[in-house]
Design a protein around this motif. Structure first.
Motif, mmCIF file in Angstrom:
data_model
loop_
_atom_site.group_PDB
_atom_site.id
_atom_site.type_symbol
_atom_site.label_atom_id
_atom_site.label_comp_id
_atom_site.label_asym_id
_atom_site.label_seq_id
_atom_site.Cartn_x
_atom_site.Cartn_y
_atom_site.Cartn_z
ATOM 1 N N GLY A 60 0.869 -0.965 -0.170
ATOM 2 C CA GLY A 60 0.012 0.088 0.014
ATOM 3 C C GLY A 60 0.796 1.278 -0.133
ATOM 4 N N PRO A 61 0.045 2.497 -0.095
ATOM 5 C CA PRO A 61 0.979 3.717 -0.367
ATOM 6 C C PRO A 61 2.018 4.035 1.048
ATOM 7 C CG PRO A 61 -1.262 4.375 -0.215
ATOM 8 C CD PRO A 61 -0.940 2.612 -0.203
ATOM 9 N N LYS A 91 -13.455 -9.640 -5.587
ATOM 10 C CA LYS A 91 -12.391 -8.684 -6.071
ATOM 11 C C LYS A 91 -12.766 -7.295 -5.547
ATOM 12 C CE LYS A 91 -12.080 -11.336 -10.426
ATOM 13 N NZ LYS A 91 -12.939 -12.244 -10.293
ATOM 14 N N LEU A 95 -10.269 -4.626 -3.370
ATOM 15 C CA LEU A 95 -10.203 -3.345 -3.653
ATOM 16 C C LEU A 95 -10.537 -2.301 -2.541
ATOM 17 C CD1 LEU A 95 -11.422 -3.331 -7.488
ATOM 18 C CD2 LEU A 95 -9.063 -3.044 -6.655
ATOM 19 N N GLN A 96 -11.589 -2.633 -1.761
ATOM 20 C CA GLN A 96 -11.974 -1.878 -0.736
ATOM 21 C C GLN A 96 -10.790 -1.873 0.254
ATOM 22 O OE1 GLN A 96 -15.654 -3.775 -0.021
ATOM 23 N NE2 GLN A 96 -16.834 -1.913 -0.807
ATOM 24 N N LEU A 98 -7.830 -2.172 -0.166
ATOM 25 C CA LEU A 98 -6.654 -1.532 -0.450
ATOM 26 C C LEU A 98 -6.693 -0.149 -0.710
ATOM 27 C CD1 LEU A 98 -5.307 -4.065 -3.316
ATOM 28 C CD2 LEU A 98 -4.457 -3.692 -0.955
ATOM 29 N N GLY A 99 -8.033 0.318 -0.359
ATOM 30 C CA GLY A 99 -8.458 1.861 -0.277
ATOM 31 C C GLY A 99 -8.860 2.399 -1.948
ATOM 32 N N HIS A 100 -8.974 1.424 -2.651
ATOM 33 C CA HIS A 100 -9.159 1.918 -4.236
ATOM 34 C C HIS A 100 -10.838 2.368 -4.205
ATOM 35 C CE1 HIS A 100 -5.232 1.200 -5.389
ATOM 36 N NE2 HIS A 100 -5.379 -0.219 -5.199
ATOM 37 N N VAL A 101 -11.467 1.425 -3.547
ATOM 38 C CA VAL A 101 -12.945 1.635 -3.468
ATOM 39 C C VAL A 101 -13.688 1.982 -2.022
ATOM 40 C CG1 VAL A 101 -15.232 0.588 -3.937
ATOM 41 C CG2 VAL A 101 -13.303 0.263 -5.441
ATOM 42 N N ARG A 103 -15.390 1.831 1.237
ATOM 43 C CA ARG A 103 -16.130 0.569 1.970
ATOM 44 C C ARG A 103 -17.588 0.823 2.014
ATOM 45 N NH1 ARG A 103 -12.610 -2.944 4.644
ATOM 46 N NH2 ARG A 103 -10.520 -2.432 4.749
#
Length: 111
Positions: A60-61, A91, A95-96, A98-101, A103
């Motif tokens: 992660g970042p 999937k 993504l949730q 990882l913070g891309h979408v 929650r």
């Protein structure tokens, strides 16, 4: 027990000797602390279904993030070997995590 309908794939997949061990080694190379758990197994005729969960970490970042993914796999068995495997896994949940979408979805954004 009801027999499952057979599909006819365009390309037949050949089983890989030691394929499950190869997959474990590849996953461990990505994350040495990865854990793969089979939660349930169902078998009927020439099909086996697995409900599974895996835990590990993903880049992660701000550094590694713990992730947990659940899924289902169905294998077609011929002569004691899995000749075809179908997988479905969460999937969106990954993504949730990882913070891309987000929650939780904003209901106002859905109007």
């Amino acid at each position: 027990m009801r027999r499952l309908r057979r599909d006819r794939p365009a390309q037949r997949h050949r089983p890989v000797a030691g394929g499950d061990e190869v997959a474990r080694r590849q996953a461990a190379a990505c994350d040495p602390g990865i854990a793969f758990m089979v939660e349930e197994v169902l078998a009927a005729d020439d099909r086996v279904a697995l409900r599974w969960r895996t835990r590990g970490s993903a880049a992660g970042p701000a550094g590694p993030l713990p992730v947990e993914i659940g899924g289902l796999s169905i294998a077609h068995i011929e002569d004691g070997q899995a000749t075809r495997i179908w997988d479905a896994w969460d999937k969106l949940g990954l993504l949730q995590q990882l913070g891309h979408v987000p929650r939780e979805l904003d209901p106002a954004a859905m109007r």
